[in-house]
Design an enzyme around this catalytic site. Sequence first.
Site, PDB file in Angstrom:
ATOM      1  N   LYS A  53       0.836  -1.209   0.000  1.00  0.00           N
ATOM      2  CA  LYS A  53       0.000   0.000   0.000  1.00  0.00           C
ATOM      3  C   LYS A  53       0.869   1.258   0.000  1.00  0.00           C
ATOM      4  O   LYS A  53       0.600   2.221  -0.727  1.00  0.00           O
ATOM      5  CB  LYS A  53      -0.946  -0.009   1.219  1.00  0.00           C
ATOM      6  CG  LYS A  53      -2.079  -1.023   1.064  1.00  0.00           C
ATOM      7  CD  LYS A  53      -2.838  -1.304   2.355  1.00  0.00           C
ATOM      8  CE  LYS A  53      -3.815  -2.451   2.101  1.00  0.00           C
ATOM      9  NZ  LYS A  53      -4.511  -2.939   3.284  1.00  0.00           N
ATOM     10  N   GLN A  97      -5.398  -1.994   9.524  1.00  0.00           N
ATOM     11  CA  GLN A  97      -5.133  -3.295   8.898  1.00  0.00           C
ATOM     12  C   GLN A  97      -5.659  -4.414   9.804  1.00  0.00           C
ATOM     13  O   GLN A  97      -5.365  -4.440  10.991  1.00  0.00           O
ATOM     14  CB  GLN A  97      -3.624  -3.446   8.666  1.00  0.00           C
ATOM     15  CG  GLN A  97      -3.242  -4.667   7.872  1.00  0.00           C
ATOM     16  CD  GLN A  97      -3.706  -4.579   6.414  1.00  0.00           C
ATOM     17  OE1 GLN A  97      -3.649  -3.538   5.776  1.00  0.00           O
ATOM     18  NE2 GLN A  97      -4.192  -5.701   5.891  1.00  0.00           N
ATOM     19  N   ASP A 120     -11.479   2.005   3.412  1.00  0.00           N
ATOM     20  CA  ASP A 120     -11.652   0.545   3.305  1.00  0.00           C
ATOM     21  C   ASP A 120     -13.129   0.171   3.185  1.00  0.00           C
ATOM     22  O   ASP A 120     -13.452  -0.990   2.909  1.00  0.00           O
ATOM     23  CB  ASP A 120     -11.070  -0.156   4.551  1.00  0.00           C
ATOM     24  CG  ASP A 120      -9.722  -0.813   4.283  1.00  0.00           C
ATOM     25  OD1 ASP A 120      -9.335  -0.906   3.087  1.00  0.00           O
ATOM     26  OD2 ASP A 120      -9.064  -1.241   5.245  1.00  0.00           O
TER      27      ASP A 120
END
Length: 293
Positions: A53, A97, A120
């Site tokens: 990322k 995450q 997300d």
Amino acid sequence: MTAQIIDGNAIAGEVRAELAPRIEALKKRGVRPGLAVVLVGENPASVTYVRHKMKDCAELGIASETFRFPATLAQDELLAAVQRINADAAWHGLIVQTPLPPHVDTEAVLAAVDPGKDVDGLHPLSQGRLLRGLPSFLPATPAGVQQLLLRSGHPPDGKHVVICGRSSLVGRPLAALLLQKRAGANATVTVCHTGTPDMAEHTRRAGILVAAMGSARSVTAEMVREGAVVIDVGTNSVPDASRKSGQRLVGDVDFEPVREKAGAITPVPGGVGPMTRAMLLVNTVLAAEGGPR
Ligand SMILES: NC(=O)c1ccc[n+]([C@@H]2O[C@H](COP(=O)([O-])OP(=O)(O)OC[C@H]3O[C@@H](n4cnc5c(N)ncnc54)[C@H](OP(=O)(O)O)[C@@H]3O)[C@@H](O)[C@H]2O)c1
């Protein structure tokens, strides 16, 4: 029939190229898109994903930073870190995450992310808006699957889409996305899971079949309709003595035999994976532009 291979790397390249002028336009307004990633612990897969990322952001001129914490971090300290990033205008996107360590309430942490920075698409507000057909950040993998279908010439409109898997990350939001009443969606959607007694009965009726179970090569040729479009989300490590690492990555689809029967198919690797990475960048740029409208 030998299937058309849907090239996720090429399509992800298109998506990323389309972002360049948008990032340039933001820069002219004095805005540099920024993505903050919270990483708790040292889960090797998570460490790799986060590194990718950061690299993807750097390539496009998006600012990014990984906020790393030990696996022992207390839940209230993690929530405080999320609040600090929420309040920092430099970060347009914030992702936490997952998986988080077992002592952490993952749902509470995801719900603490500012919905305006939820690139997300995992905040309950984002998922609720998606279910209602309202503008929202789309989780990257379902959004990537939709783009793969559209950009490879297989729009889901009017098709029967069968999705194997109902996670909040992939199957469920993909079902909500593809059944929306708008062009590029408008599909009839069936979702299968471990409570489905005879999954093949459903998969054989699919015009578009999406495998998102995390079950190596479990979708066999007998389960696929002649000419179907097959999207393989699964990523599974299997032993392979011929590799230095001793393992290799396979999907949820038994690729070679299914390829002889399907009309089009995504490979693993090189299918959905690159699209997931690209769609996170799309969401980050969208957040810097003011969010979904
Ligand atoms: N390429 C990418 O970018 C990308 C992104 C995300 C995920 N993935 C991969 O996609 C796969 C799924 O990820 P996930 O996060 O959705 O996994 P997950 O949270 O474990 O969910 C798996 C889903 O599949 C269902 N399932 C599992 N085995 C099944 C079987 N044998 N028959 C029927 N249903 C079955 C489960 O059913 P129940 O609900 O009944 O338990 C569950 O709904 C994994 O391999 C993951 O690594 C890839």
